[in-house]
Design a protein around this motif. Sequence first.
Motif, mmCIF file in Angstrom:
data_model
loop_
_atom_site.group_PDB
_atom_site.id
_atom_site.type_symbol
_atom_site.label_atom_id
_atom_site.label_comp_id
_atom_site.label_asym_id
_atom_site.label_seq_id
_atom_site.Cartn_x
_atom_site.Cartn_y
_atom_site.Cartn_z
ATOM 1 N N ALA A 1 8.204 14.040 -3.172
ATOM 2 C CA ALA A 1 8.208 14.009 -4.391
ATOM 3 C C ALA A 1 9.537 12.918 -5.202
ATOM 4 C CB ALA A 1 8.046 15.778 -4.783
ATOM 5 N N GLU A 2 11.033 13.387 -4.176
ATOM 6 C CA GLU A 2 12.324 13.373 -4.675
ATOM 7 C C GLU A 2 12.259 11.529 -5.265
ATOM 8 O OE1 GLU A 2 12.707 13.196 -0.456
ATOM 9 O OE2 GLU A 2 11.671 14.789 -1.803
ATOM 10 N N VAL A 3 11.334 10.648 -4.507
ATOM 11 C CA VAL A 3 11.004 9.572 -4.772
ATOM 12 C C VAL A 3 10.473 9.794 -6.482
ATOM 13 C CG1 VAL A 3 10.126 7.458 -3.666
ATOM 14 C CG2 VAL A 3 11.068 8.825 -1.683
ATOM 15 N N PRO A 4 10.272 8.382 -6.986
ATOM 16 C CA PRO A 4 10.156 7.619 -8.382
ATOM 17 C C PRO A 4 8.547 7.808 -7.847
ATOM 18 C CG PRO A 4 12.129 6.676 -8.111
ATOM 19 C CD PRO A 4 11.846 7.962 -6.941
ATOM 20 N N CYS A 5 8.338 7.133 -6.635
ATOM 21 C CA CYS A 5 6.459 6.927 -6.920
ATOM 22 C C CYS A 5 5.753 7.866 -6.103
ATOM 23 C CB CYS A 5 6.553 5.937 -5.556
ATOM 24 S SG CYS A 5 6.796 6.091 -4.012
ATOM 25 N N GLY A 6 6.762 8.852 -5.616
ATOM 26 C CA GLY A 6 5.824 10.513 -5.305
ATOM 27 C C GLY A 6 6.501 11.303 -6.840
ATOM 28 N N ALA A 7 6.991 11.018 -6.853
ATOM 29 C CA ALA A 7 6.962 12.333 -9.426
ATOM 30 C C ALA A 7 5.879 11.685 -10.052
ATOM 31 C CB ALA A 7 8.532 11.995 -9.434
ATOM 32 N N ALA A 8 5.515 10.193 -9.285
ATOM 33 C CA ALA A 8 4.652 9.328 -10.690
ATOM 34 C C ALA A 8 3.131 10.088 -10.222
ATOM 35 C CB ALA A 8 4.270 7.617 -10.718
ATOM 36 N N ALA A 9 3.140 9.995 -8.507
ATOM 37 C CA ALA A 9 2.045 10.252 -8.218
ATOM 38 C C ALA A 9 1.718 11.616 -8.443
ATOM 39 C CB ALA A 9 1.906 9.748 -6.342
ATOM 40 N N ALA A 10 2.531 12.469 -7.735
ATOM 41 C CA ALA A 10 2.657 13.903 -8.611
ATOM 42 C C ALA A 10 1.583 14.182 -10.109
ATOM 43 C CB ALA A 10 3.691 14.893 -8.495
ATOM 44 N N ALA A 11 2.664 13.570 -11.290
ATOM 45 C CA ALA A 11 2.303 13.860 -12.246
ATOM 46 C C ALA A 11 0.895 13.100 -12.607
ATOM 47 C CB ALA A 11 2.868 12.823 -13.295
ATOM 48 N N LEU A 12 0.204 11.892 -12.044
ATOM 49 C CA LEU A 12 -1.441 11.475 -11.576
ATOM 50 C C LEU A 12 -1.723 12.239 -11.033
ATOM 51 C CD1 LEU A 12 -2.379 8.143 -12.843
ATOM 52 C CD2 LEU A 12 -2.008 8.310 -10.629
ATOM 53 N N LEU A 13 -1.292 12.697 -10.318
ATOM 54 C CA LEU A 13 -2.903 13.619 -9.813
ATOM 55 C C LEU A 13 -3.246 15.064 -10.258
ATOM 56 C CD1 LEU A 13 -1.721 13.327 -6.548
ATOM 57 C CD2 LEU A 13 -3.985 12.718 -7.116
ATOM 58 N N ALA A 14 -2.015 15.224 -11.045
ATOM 59 C CA ALA A 14 -1.807 16.390 -12.135
ATOM 60 C C ALA A 14 -2.847 16.325 -13.502
ATOM 61 C CB ALA A 14 -0.530 17.162 -11.876
ATOM 62 N N GLN A 15 -2.500 15.367 -13.570
ATOM 63 C CA GLN A 15 -3.522 14.811 -14.739
ATOM 64 C C GLN A 15 -4.314 14.468 -14.678
ATOM 65 O OE1 GLN A 15 -1.851 11.481 -17.250
ATOM 66 N NE2 GLN A 15 -3.375 10.643 -16.652
ATOM 67 N N ALA A 16 -5.092 14.864 -14.006
ATOM 68 C CA ALA A 16 -6.283 14.309 -13.273
ATOM 69 C C ALA A 16 -7.145 15.728 -12.919
ATOM 70 C CB ALA A 16 -6.833 13.042 -12.551
ATOM 71 N N ASN B 1 9.868 6.014 1.003
ATOM 72 C CA ASN B 1 9.889 5.136 -0.175
ATOM 73 C C ASN B 1 8.823 4.216 -0.389
ATOM 74 O OD1 ASN B 1 9.667 2.501 1.395
ATOM 75 N ND2 ASN B 1 11.496 3.493 2.225
ATOM 76 N N VAL B 2 7.548 3.676 -1.106
ATOM 77 C CA VAL B 2 6.571 3.012 -1.581
ATOM 78 C C VAL B 2 6.279 2.609 -0.224
ATOM 79 C CG1 VAL B 2 6.726 1.311 -2.483
ATOM 80 C CG2 VAL B 2 5.103 2.830 -3.481
ATOM 81 N N THR B 3 7.374 1.255 0.248
ATOM 82 C CA THR B 3 6.890 0.229 1.741
ATOM 83 C C THR B 3 6.078 0.700 2.879
ATOM 84 O OG1 THR B 3 8.636 -0.869 0.429
ATOM 85 C CG2 THR B 3 7.577 -1.553 2.576
ATOM 86 N N ALA B 4 6.644 1.906 2.881
ATOM 87 C CA ALA B 4 6.667 3.119 4.132
ATOM 88 C C ALA B 4 5.418 3.565 3.568
ATOM 89 C CB ALA B 4 6.946 4.108 4.015
ATOM 90 N N VAL B 5 4.392 3.918 2.491
ATOM 91 C CA VAL B 5 3.329 4.057 2.047
ATOM 92 C C VAL B 5 1.796 2.868 2.212
ATOM 93 C CG1 VAL B 5 1.420 4.588 0.339
ATOM 94 C CG2 VAL B 5 3.321 5.785 0.382
ATOM 95 N N LEU B 6 2.721 1.934 1.657
ATOM 96 C CA LEU B 6 1.233 0.312 1.944
ATOM 97 C C LEU B 6 1.546 0.058 3.146
ATOM 98 C CD1 LEU B 6 0.490 -1.550 0.161
ATOM 99 C CD2 LEU B 6 2.514 -2.813 0.065
ATOM 100 N N THR B 7 2.620 0.602 3.521
ATOM 101 C CA THR B 7 2.812 -0.138 5.645
ATOM 102 C C THR B 7 1.720 0.436 6.436
ATOM 103 O OG1 THR B 7 5.076 -1.013 5.875
ATOM 104 C CG2 THR B 7 3.724 -0.564 7.562
#
Length: 230
Positions: free
Chosen positions: A121-136, A148-154
């Motif tokens: 959540a404290e990482v920008p991609c995590g904050a954005a993901a939380a916002a996107l999921l909450a919106q949906a 970090n986002v690289t670790a997710v993609l890996t």
Amino acid sequence: GCTAAGPDASGQTGAVEVYAAASLQRAFDEIAAAFEDENPGLTVTAVYDGSSTLATQIGEGAPADVFASADEENMAKVADRAPDPRVFAANTLVIAVPAGNPGGVRTLADLSGVTTVLCAAEVPCGAAAAALLAQAEVAVTPASLEQNVTAVLTKVAAGEADAGLVYATDVVGRDDVEAIVPDGAADVVNRYPVAALADARNPEGAAAFVAFVLSPSGQRILADAGFRSP
């Protein structure tokens, strides 16, 4: 002897230490190479990680000359060291799935029923993901939360997860993952600021690098990498 007047006629020399969000790595590697071509006396050294990690390191006195964050919130954490941040790019999220989409993911709602990895959540991609999921109005229990986002993609690319939320730019040019643009993605936009740090060891080099990122050449590289205009 005589020295030909070229891009380095100002006499700038030395290293420029750039701390940049993990999602910027491919674009900033290219920007650094182009910047060095124009400024032969300068050498760019880049450190890539989650913006929150980098902000913490900078706050603790890491020897950075330039900070490029994936959001304005983490830049604000080091406002005393980054007095003049400039937004230079924007990004949105996509659902990344392994090639072939073995989990059959189509929408955000599907993420609650498959193995999903997200940024913390404290990482920008995590904050954005939380916002996107909450919106949906989708609740997801992630298999792991990455720094970090690289670790997710890996993890997605390796097939360790059926899906993950990453930036649109992360999947450009890759054949080991596929991207699905979810509904509402355009409403959750990360704005990327860059700043030369007040206590940079190479202030002239730092200012020149920031100027290059904001220049038409830098903006063209970012656009080619899939970033949006700020």
